[in-house]
Design an enzyme around this catalytic site. Structure first.
Site, PDB file in Angstrom:
ATOM      1  N   SER A   1      49.718  44.312  32.616  1.00  0.00           N
ATOM      2  CA  SER A   1      51.100  44.141  33.071  1.00  0.00           C
ATOM      3  C   SER A   1      51.468  42.672  33.007  1.00  0.00           C
ATOM      4  O   SER A   1      50.665  41.822  33.386  1.00  0.00           O
ATOM      5  CB  SER A   1      51.252  44.594  34.519  1.00  0.00           C
ATOM      6  OG  SER A   1      50.773  45.889  34.680  1.00  0.00           O
TER       7      SER A   1
ATOM      8  N   GLU B   1      43.532  44.374  45.621  1.00  0.00           N
ATOM      9  CA  GLU B   1      44.461  45.246  44.910  1.00  0.00           C
ATOM     10  C   GLU B   1      44.831  46.455  45.753  1.00  0.00           C
ATOM     11  O   GLU B   1      45.950  46.937  45.717  1.00  0.00           O
ATOM     12  CB  GLU B   1      43.824  45.711  43.588  1.00  0.00           C
ATOM     13  CG  GLU B   1      44.763  46.567  42.742  1.00  0.00           C
ATOM     14  CD  GLU B   1      44.155  46.980  41.410  1.00  0.00           C
ATOM     15  OE1 GLU B   1      42.915  46.920  41.278  1.00  0.00           O
ATOM     16  OE2 GLU B   1      44.921  47.355  40.517  1.00  0.00           O
TER      17      GLU B   1
ATOM     18  N   GLU C   1      39.804  60.426  40.508  1.00  0.00           N
ATOM     19  CA  GLU C   1      38.416  60.890  40.505  1.00  0.00           C
ATOM     20  C   GLU C   1      37.481  59.808  41.050  1.00  0.00           C
ATOM     21  O   GLU C   1      36.556  60.090  41.824  1.00  0.00           O
ATOM     22  CB  GLU C   1      37.998  61.285  39.081  1.00  0.00           C
ATOM     23  CG  GLU C   1      38.636  62.580  38.587  1.00  0.00           C
ATOM     24  CD  GLU C   1      40.128  62.469  38.314  1.00  0.00           C
ATOM     25  OE1 GLU C   1      40.627  61.338  38.089  1.00  0.00           O
ATOM     26  OE2 GLU C   1      40.819  63.502  38.327  1.00  0.00           O
TER      27      GLU C   1
END
Lengths: 374, 398
Positions: free
Chosen positions: B152, B235, B368
């Site tokens: 990004s 994060e 997951e």
């Protein structure tokens, strides 16, 4: 959509202390193993445990103000007791007597001795009460009145939780709300075999039974509606405690049980299911606490908070109990392992005081999401 | 440093730099220099060593005075990931060089971690950094070659935090080193990566002979994984704090449509909408509970869970919305390649939301992987057996 004032979703120190005391009592008493043994006995509840919990610890009167003989606590504390009772599937009439019956009496005129007397007796745990409505009755929808008043009460009420083992029944009739002594002539309490072995159900048949009027019809309706709302909101905490036990016990078991040369709990398929269940339990805790806090503070948001908690926690508890049986493998299908008691309680609780579907219907009205016309 | 002292400092700043007449960047620099940028940082680095909880006192006072902010969402990678990592693992010289323009937004940062062959298994990364021992007049350094992906803001960035392999003979977690990469280096090639939404929110970054001076290494050689853990932990902390109103975000959009257009209602959609409304409210209350616990200094494991919950909710709600819209759901607002600086879920149509939400269970840790983290670190379940932990990276199948 208005957002309610910030609820307090955590536990206070007092609540932590209360939890520790109740948990210690239930553990000393034998926990789920004792509940399993109790389920084999032909008696509605465990009188020794009830005495210690209700009278010894004073939990039966948590919702009753001190001036009326209770502890003057709130729904938040009662919720913590119910979490622990759900965790141990204990066979005691807490929900039916200390919550439903007590709240019904509190909705009547407590200045009258006919109301204050039984209320004080329920609050100290000396007597056990039950609200005579079918257990599936949801808050909001008034139960169908099947009892007629007059010189004596006559009629029949099915699936009354906690009636077997109760000393006094609070009976909604066409002419108001009545107190009926279960030993009085014309009163028959017939136990039915329940799906949930730890919460007795009975059919109550009244044939000209002597009764004391507690409230006129309008007030009676409000008192019962309030009791059902409180009961449904606090049932979410019982469901939370139940789901927590199922998760913790399944984690413990799958972490130790070996198959294919490794712990069953190290297989990703199993881990993902348990992690997803953990997330369900975490969110159930938030909704159950929200309902308990709304009930405790008399928040205008109470109806929404209760509907959300019931729509959510009922499903989570059933899922947790089902996963518990499945992931225990064969042992989960046996009578010796207490998992079945949790599954039976969870499924029965899902129907009690309104199914999740009924609570979603209530939400549709409360938050303005109407269904299609026709 | 208490709230009153902070308010006095804010008043001093405003007196010396009237926001009404001061250039935006000049104001932000002055705020940084006054220690009012992130007050829990050390003095001289934008802070005052004050309790983090008091930051809102400063933010509210400045907002009330009409002071400009540093567009925190636009420079989120720098603020949320690069800054805490620089603070914890950087040298004094690095902190002094990088933190001020990072905070003011003069220099945008990006994160050069993921690779085509290293997504969930980030430590498998193959971008190489080899020593450039003799130097080229700039002193000792490194030459970097490789490819990064899902980057990004790489096209806007001045700097990138970079993970590269410096010793392929060691097991994969131990041969990695952490660098600050100059995105203006001629060896850096940033190419837009078009997604299923049609827009190019991310980039691929090709690194060919990129020279990085050793002074831009963060932490010790071979210790990059430990440094990266600081970045990655930060994060996922981005949850909590502000209260979220009931029925906000995606559920509000679909509920509004439901109320506005009775002709679209069916019994099946009604049941599903009510279930999702309850799920959204349960997730909101869970986040609220997590926020309270964080504010009281009890960080809970619920953070990973919230990301999972919101990914599932966003996907289900946006799917329902497209279905509810029926004929309108068949259309799409715009397939033109654009390069948005921020993801705006509510600014576009239902089809965009449906497609973009698919990324919620992949970006920032797949669902997951998060389920594994919860199972192992929260529930304490035994780990899966692994074959890659002790083998040299160069011997692993790729």
């Amino acid at each position: 959509m208005t957002t309610p004032a910030p609820p307090d979703l955590l536990y206070s120190e007092t609540e932590d202390d209360l939890r520790a005391a109740v948990r210690s009592l239930l553990t000393d008493h034998g926990g789920p193993t004792a509940a399993l043994a109790e389920a084999e006995r032909a008696r509605p509840h465990d009188p020794g445990l009830w005495r210690s919990l209700a009278t010894g610890m004073g939990t039966a009167g948590l919702l009753v103000p001190e001036r009326l003989g209770g502890q003057g606590a709130t729904a938040r504390e009662a919720a913590v007791v119910l979490e622990e009772l759900g965790r141990s599937v204990a066979a005691v009439p807490y929900l039916t007597s200390a919550v439903l019956a007590v709240r019904t009496l509190l909705g009547c005129d407590t200045a009258r001795p006919e109301v204050a007397g039984p209320l004080a007796a329920l609050a100290d745990g000396g007597r056990v009460g039950a609200l005579a409505v079918p257990l599936p009755t949801a808050p909001g929808g008034a139960p169908p009145v099947t009892v007629r008043g007059g010189a004596g009460l006559s009629g029949e009420i099915t699936s009354v939780a906690g009636a077997a083992g109760a000393d006094v029944l609070l009976v909604p009739a066409d002419s108001g709300l009545y107190a009926v002594d279960t030993t009085a002539p014309g009163v028959a309490v017939t136990p039915v075999t329940p799906l949930d072995l730890t919460r007795p159900l009975a059919r109550v048949t009244l044939t000209g039974a002597t009764a004391i009027l507690l409230a006129e019809p309008a007030r009676a309706r409000d008192a019962v509606a309030d009791a059902l709302l409180t009961g449904a909101g606090l049932l979410a905490s019982e469901q939370l405690g139940l789901a927590e036990w199922c998760l913790a016990e399944t984690v413990r078991y799958t972490g130790g049980r070996h198959q294919f040369g490794r712990p069953v709990g190290s297989f990703q398929a199993v881990k993902h299911r348990l992690a997803a269940l953990w997330l369900d339990v975490v969110s159930a805790r938030a909704t159950a606490r929200n309902a308990a806090d709304a009930l405790a503070t008399g928040s205008p948001d109470t109806a929404v908070a209760v509907a959300v908690a019931q729509a959510h926690c009922g499903e989570v508890a059933v899922r947790a109990a089902q996963e518990c049986v499945q992931l225990h493998g064969g042992i989960g299908m046996t009578w010796e392992h207490p998992a079945h008691l949790y599954l039976k309680r969870a499924k029965s609780d899902q129907i009690a005081l309104g199914t999740p579907g009924r609570h979603r219907e209530a939400l549709a009205r409360l938050v303005n999401l109407p269904g299609p016309v026709g | 440093m208490d709230a009153d002292a902070l308010r006095r400092r804010v008043a001093d700043l405003l007196a010396a730099h009237d926001p009404a007449t001061t250039d935006r960047l000049d104001f932000l620099r002055a705020r940084f220099d006054a220690g009012l940028a992130w007050i829990h940082f050390p003095e001289g680095l934008g802070g005052l060593g004050a309790p983090r909880a008091l930051q809102q006192v400063v933010d509210q006072a400045l907002e009330a005075a009409g002071a400009p902010d540093n567009a925190p969402r636009r420079i989120g990678i720098g603020l949320g990931m690069a800054a805490p990592t620089l603070l914890r693992h950087g040298t004094d010289a690095q902190r002094r060089r990088f933190l001020r323009p990072l905070w003011t937004g003069e220099e945008v940062w990006c994160q050069l971690f993921s690779e085509p062959g290293a997504g969930s298994d980030l430590a498998a990364l193959a971008t190489r950094a080899t020593r450039d021992g003799d130097g080229d007049g700039k002193g000792a350094g490194w030459i970097v070659d490789g490819q990064k992906v899902w980057t990004s803001q790489a096209h806007l960035a001045r700097w990138g935090i970079l993970l590269a392999r410096t010793d392929p003979d060691l097991p994969k977690h131990r041969g990695i080193t952490y660098f600050v990469c100059d995105m203006t280096d001629p060896g850096v090639d940033v190419r837009p990566l078009r997604q299923i939404t049609g827009e190019a929110e991310f980039n691929e970054v090709f690194l060919t002979g990129v020279r990085i001076p050793d002074t831009h290494r963060l932490g010790e050689v071979g210790e990059g994984w430990q440094v990266a853990r600081t970045t990655l932990m930060n994060e996922r902390v981005a949850i909590g704090g502000a209260r979220v109103p009931r029925e906000s975000g995606m559920i509000r959009l679909v509920a509004d449509t439901w109320r506005r257009r009775p002709e679209l209602r069916t019994h099946d959609l009604h049941q599903r909408l009510l279930r999702l409304w309850v799920d959204a409210e349960a997730a909101r209350l869970t986040a609220e509970r997590l926020g309270r616990r964080l504010a009281l200094g009890h960080p809970g494991p619920e953070g990973s869970g919230m990301k999972l919950a919101f990914a599932r909710l966003n996907q289900e709600i946006s799917g329902l919305e497209v279905e509810l819209l029926a004929e309108d759901g068949l259309g799409y607002d715009d397939w033109t390649l654009t390069r948005p600086e921020l993801v705006d879920f509510t600014g576009r149509d239902a089809g965009y939301r449906y497609l973009r939400a698919k990324g919620n269970s992949i970006e920032g840790g797949t669902s997951e992987v998060l389920l594994n983290i919860i199972a192992e670190r929260v529930l304490g379940l035994p780990p899966e057996p692994r074959t890659d932990k002790d083998a040299a990276w160069k011997d692993l199948p790729r």
